[in-house]
Design a protein around this motif. Structure first.
Motif, PDB file in Angstrom:
ATOM      1  N   GLU A  63     -53.580  89.684 -15.345  1.00 15.36           N
ATOM      2  CA  GLU A  63     -53.600  91.241 -15.712  1.00 15.36           C
ATOM      3  C   GLU A  63     -53.658  91.168 -17.419  1.00 15.36           C
ATOM      4  N   ALA A  64     -54.068  89.534 -17.935  1.00 15.83           N
ATOM      5  CA  ALA A  64     -54.783  89.737 -19.360  1.00 15.83           C
ATOM      6  C   ALA A  64     -55.961  90.472 -19.564  1.00 15.83           C
ATOM      7  N   ALA A  65     -56.417  90.801 -18.587  1.00 11.18           N
ATOM      8  CA  ALA A  65     -57.515  91.227 -18.765  1.00 11.18           C
ATOM      9  C   ALA A  65     -57.352  92.546 -18.025  1.00 11.18           C
ATOM     10  N   ARG A  66     -56.395  93.456 -17.607  1.00 14.69           N
ATOM     11  CA  ARG A  66     -55.985  94.390 -17.317  1.00 14.69           C
ATOM     12  C   ARG A  66     -55.860  94.695 -19.059  1.00 14.69           C
ATOM     13  N   ASN A  67     -55.229  94.144 -19.661  1.00 15.73           N
ATOM     14  CA  ASN A  67     -54.529  94.481 -20.921  1.00 15.73           C
ATOM     15  C   ASN A  67     -55.481  94.264 -22.087  1.00 15.73           C
ATOM     16  N   LEU A  68     -56.893  93.908 -21.288  1.00 15.86           N
ATOM     17  CA  LEU A  68     -57.562  93.863 -23.119  1.00 15.86           C
ATOM     18  C   LEU A  68     -58.815  95.525 -22.705  1.00 15.86           C
ATOM     19  N   GLY A  69     -58.392  96.446 -21.391  1.00 16.19           N
ATOM     20  CA  GLY A  69     -59.179  97.759 -21.003  1.00 16.19           C
ATOM     21  C   GLY A  69     -59.818  98.086 -19.711  1.00 16.19           C
ATOM     22  N   ALA A  70     -59.840  96.082 -18.987  1.00 18.22           N
ATOM     23  CA  ALA A  70     -60.620  96.320 -17.905  1.00 18.22           C
ATOM     24  C   ALA A  70     -59.652  97.024 -16.576  1.00 18.22           C
ATOM     25  N   ASN A  71     -60.356  97.648 -15.870  1.00 19.49           N
ATOM     26  CA  ASN A  71     -59.330  98.544 -14.845  1.00 19.49           C
ATOM     27  C   ASN A  71     -59.280  97.295 -13.553  1.00 19.49           C
ATOM     28  N   GLN A  72     -58.791  97.363 -12.559  1.00 22.81           N
ATOM     29  CA  GLN A  72     -58.236  96.598 -11.713  1.00 22.81           C
ATOM     30  C   GLN A  72     -59.325  96.503 -11.203  1.00 22.81           C
ATOM     31  N   PHE A  73     -60.841  97.336 -10.560  1.00 26.36           N
ATOM     32  CA  PHE A  73     -61.293  96.315 -10.188  1.00 26.36           C
ATOM     33  C   PHE A  73     -62.797  96.005 -11.093  1.00 26.36           C
ATOM     34  N   GLN A  74     -62.755  96.063 -11.908  1.00 21.02           N
ATOM     35  CA  GLN A  74     -63.512  95.017 -13.151  1.00 21.02           C
ATOM     36  C   GLN A  74     -63.158  93.387 -12.977  1.00 21.02           C
ATOM     37  N   ALA A  75     -61.490  93.645 -13.414  1.00 22.65           N
ATOM     38  CA  ALA A  75     -60.777  92.297 -13.462  1.00 22.65           C
ATOM     39  C   ALA A  75     -60.699  91.479 -11.825  1.00 22.65           C
ATOM     40  N   PHE A  76     -61.011  92.307 -10.990  1.00 24.28           N
ATOM     41  CA  PHE A  76     -61.059  91.193  -9.761  1.00 24.28           C
ATOM     42  C   PHE A  76     -63.132  90.759 -10.203  1.00 24.28           C
ATOM     43  N   ARG A  77     -63.730  91.884 -10.362  1.00 22.75           N
ATOM     44  CA  ARG A  77     -64.955  91.704 -10.418  1.00 22.75           C
ATOM     45  C   ARG A  77     -65.105  90.564 -11.391  1.00 22.75           C
ATOM     46  N   LYS A  78     -65.115  90.509 -12.382  1.00 23.43           N
ATOM     47  CA  LYS A  78     -65.209  89.438 -13.644  1.00 23.43           C
ATOM     48  C   LYS A  78     -64.064  88.417 -14.003  1.00 23.43           C
ATOM     49  N   VAL A  79     -63.301  88.758 -13.229  1.00 17.39           N
ATOM     50  CA  VAL A  79     -62.210  87.619 -13.458  1.00 17.39           C
ATOM     51  C   VAL A  79     -61.944  86.814 -12.233  1.00 17.39           C
ATOM     52  N   THR A  80     -61.227  87.636 -11.502  1.00 20.18           N
ATOM     53  CA  THR A  80     -60.519  86.758 -10.224  1.00 20.18           C
ATOM     54  C   THR A  80     -61.967  86.415  -8.794  1.00 20.18           C
ATOM     55  N   LEU A  81     -62.396  87.227  -9.335  1.00 22.15           N
ATOM     56  CA  LEU A  81     -63.651  86.429  -7.643  1.00 22.15           C
ATOM     57  C   LEU A  81     -64.471  85.477  -8.209  1.00 22.15           C
ATOM     58  N   PRO A  82     -64.666  85.048  -9.484  1.00 24.11           N
ATOM     59  CA  PRO A  82     -65.371  84.006 -10.112  1.00 24.11           C
ATOM     60  C   PRO A  82     -64.584  82.646  -9.250  1.00 24.11           C
ATOM     61  N   LEU A  83     -63.656  82.957 -10.003  1.00 22.94           N
ATOM     62  CA  LEU A  83     -61.913  81.785  -9.836  1.00 22.94           C
ATOM     63  C   LEU A  83     -62.100  81.268  -8.493  1.00 22.94           C
ATOM     64  N   MET A  84     -62.620  82.449  -7.162  1.00 18.42           N
ATOM     65  CA  MET A  84     -62.121  81.960  -5.953  1.00 18.42           C
ATOM     66  C   MET A  84     -63.471  81.966  -4.948  1.00 18.42           C
ATOM     67  N   ARG A  85     -64.286  81.490  -6.648  1.00 18.62           N
ATOM     68  CA  ARG A  85     -66.155  81.299  -5.513  1.00 18.62           C
ATOM     69  C   ARG A  85     -65.722  80.335  -4.999  1.00 18.62           C
ATOM     70  N   SER A  86     -65.413  79.038  -5.140  1.00 15.77           N
ATOM     71  CA  SER A  86     -65.991  78.204  -3.542  1.00 15.77           C
ATOM     72  C   SER A  86     -64.903  78.677  -2.749  1.00 15.77           C
ATOM     73  N   GLY A  87     -63.899  79.020  -2.425  1.00 16.93           N
ATOM     74  CA  GLY A  87     -62.683  79.912  -1.314  1.00 16.93           C
ATOM     75  C   GLY A  87     -64.401  81.019  -0.270  1.00 16.93           C
ATOM     76  N   VAL A  88     -64.649  81.734  -1.436  1.00 19.32           N
ATOM     77  CA  VAL A  88     -65.638  82.710  -0.859  1.00 19.32           C
ATOM     78  C   VAL A  88     -67.270  81.906  -0.243  1.00 19.32           C
ATOM     79  N   VAL A  89     -67.694  80.489  -1.343  1.00 18.32           N
ATOM     80  CA  VAL A  89     -68.523  80.119  -0.038  1.00 18.32           C
ATOM     81  C   VAL A  89     -67.875  79.818   1.013  1.00 18.32           C
ATOM     82  N   SER A  90     -66.932  78.836   0.641  1.00 18.19           N
ATOM     83  CA  SER A  90     -66.785  78.099   2.195  1.00 18.19           C
ATOM     84  C   SER A  90     -65.866  78.937   3.317  1.00 18.19           C
ATOM     85  N   GLY A  91     -65.637  79.635   3.216  1.00 24.38           N
ATOM     86  CA  GLY A  91     -65.924  81.055   3.989  1.00 24.38           C
ATOM     87  C   GLY A  91     -66.955  81.429   4.375  1.00 24.38           C
ATOM     88  N   PHE A  92     -68.001  81.831   3.877  1.00 21.84           N
ATOM     89  CA  PHE A  92     -69.327  81.910   4.047  1.00 21.84           C
ATOM     90  C   PHE A  92     -69.921  81.095   4.996  1.00 21.84           C
TER      91      PHE A  92
END
Length: 290
Positions: free
Chosen positions: A189-218
């Motif tokens: 929500e903070a990223a969205r308030n700073l001007g990022a759209n939903q995809f940008q917020a996911f790519r630049k904020v959420t996805l890096p934070l869930m990196r461990s889960g992504v790597v584990s799944g892969f």
């Protein structure tokens, strides 16, 4: 109140002295603990050690302890059918399955965690269904589907990859969902308030934070696909026969140390992959979401 007072007086006071164990009990407990630990390590590690040791034998048959030391079976591996099945069938399929299954798992987890879906529990169970059914049943169902209509024209490579994606989706979905649930939505929500759209917020904020889960799944999807024999046994054939199936068919007529050398190369590849991911992400971060 008198009954409660009586019961309270009958209970132990909880002092450290009453909870302390005697020295013989501690010694016996430690002995049982370390014995079970040693047995667990032996069950997990000893078969791997035996396979690796057998691969260096100089004889024409499998024997342990190995007689002599030779690299002849690794040279034979480079010139055998196992080499092509390893590097040109199983490895490309495992990489493709790891990437595709991880992406699908992330998308499914995001929809479940971040969206208010109707029948959310049923949706979660849908993605976990491959864990419930035996792999042989899934393989048989896939074979029937692939032999019907236009789907039968798909290359065997894609058919095997599709089957492996089906059995690996639950793992990538669970690891991604666990990682997403641990991320505070206020960051998005903070990223969205700073001007990022939903995809940008996911790519630049959420996805890096869930990196461990992504790597584990892969990592889980890659290993499951690379070592699968049940799905591949139903769907592979000819030039697209995977390495586990090649080994299974080979062992029906022969038991030379060539199989041990091939298995050792498999073990080495998975070990290198795990160490590389541990180096890039960290073992604690990866195992936290498994």
């Amino acid at each position: 109140m008198s009954l409660l007072s009586t019961l309270a007086g009958a209970l132990p006071t909880g002092s450290s002295e009453s909870r302390s164990l005697s020295t013989p009990s501690l010694v016996a407990g430690n002995a049982v603990y370390y014995t079970l630990l040693a047995l667990s390590l032996a069950v997990l590690v000893l078969p791997v050690v035996i396979v690796v040791a057998v691969s260096f034998t100089s004889t024409d048959y499998q024997t342990f302890p190995p007689q002599g030391f030779s690299l002849r079976w690794y040279e034979a591996f480079l010139q055998s059918q196992f080499f092509d099945a390893f590097f040109f069938v199983s490895l490309p399929i495992a990489i493709a399955v790891g990437v595709i299954s991880t992406i699908l798992g992330i998308l499914a987890a995001y929809g479940v965690v971040r969206r208010d879906l109707p029948f959310e529990n049923e949706v979660v169970m849908y993605f976990l269904l491959p864990l419930i059914f035996p792999p042989a049943i899934i393989a048989l169902a896939l074979m029937v589907v692939y032999n019907a209509g236009i789907i039968s024209r798909l290359p065997a490579f894609l058919q095997i990859a599709g089957g492996h994606i089906v059995i690996t989706i639950p793992y990538t979905f669970l690891t991604a969902m666990t990682a997403l649930q641990s991320i505070d939505t206020e960051l998005e929500e903070a990223a969205r308030n700073l001007g990022a759209n939903q995809f940008q917020a996911f790519r630049k904020v959420t996805l890096p934070l869930m990196r461990s889960g992504v790597v584990s799944g892969f990592l889980l999807a890659f290993i499951l696909s690379f070592t699968d024999s049940v799905i591949a046994l139903f769907l592979s054939g000819g030039s697209t026969t995977t390495l586990p199936v090649r080994i299974f068919l080979f062992l029906q007529f022969d038991s030379s140390p060539l199989v041990a050398a091939t298995a050792t190369v498999q073990i080495l590849l998975v070990l290198v992959l795990v160490l590389l991911i541990g180096r890039l992400v960290g073992f604690k971060a990866v195992t936290a979401d498994i």
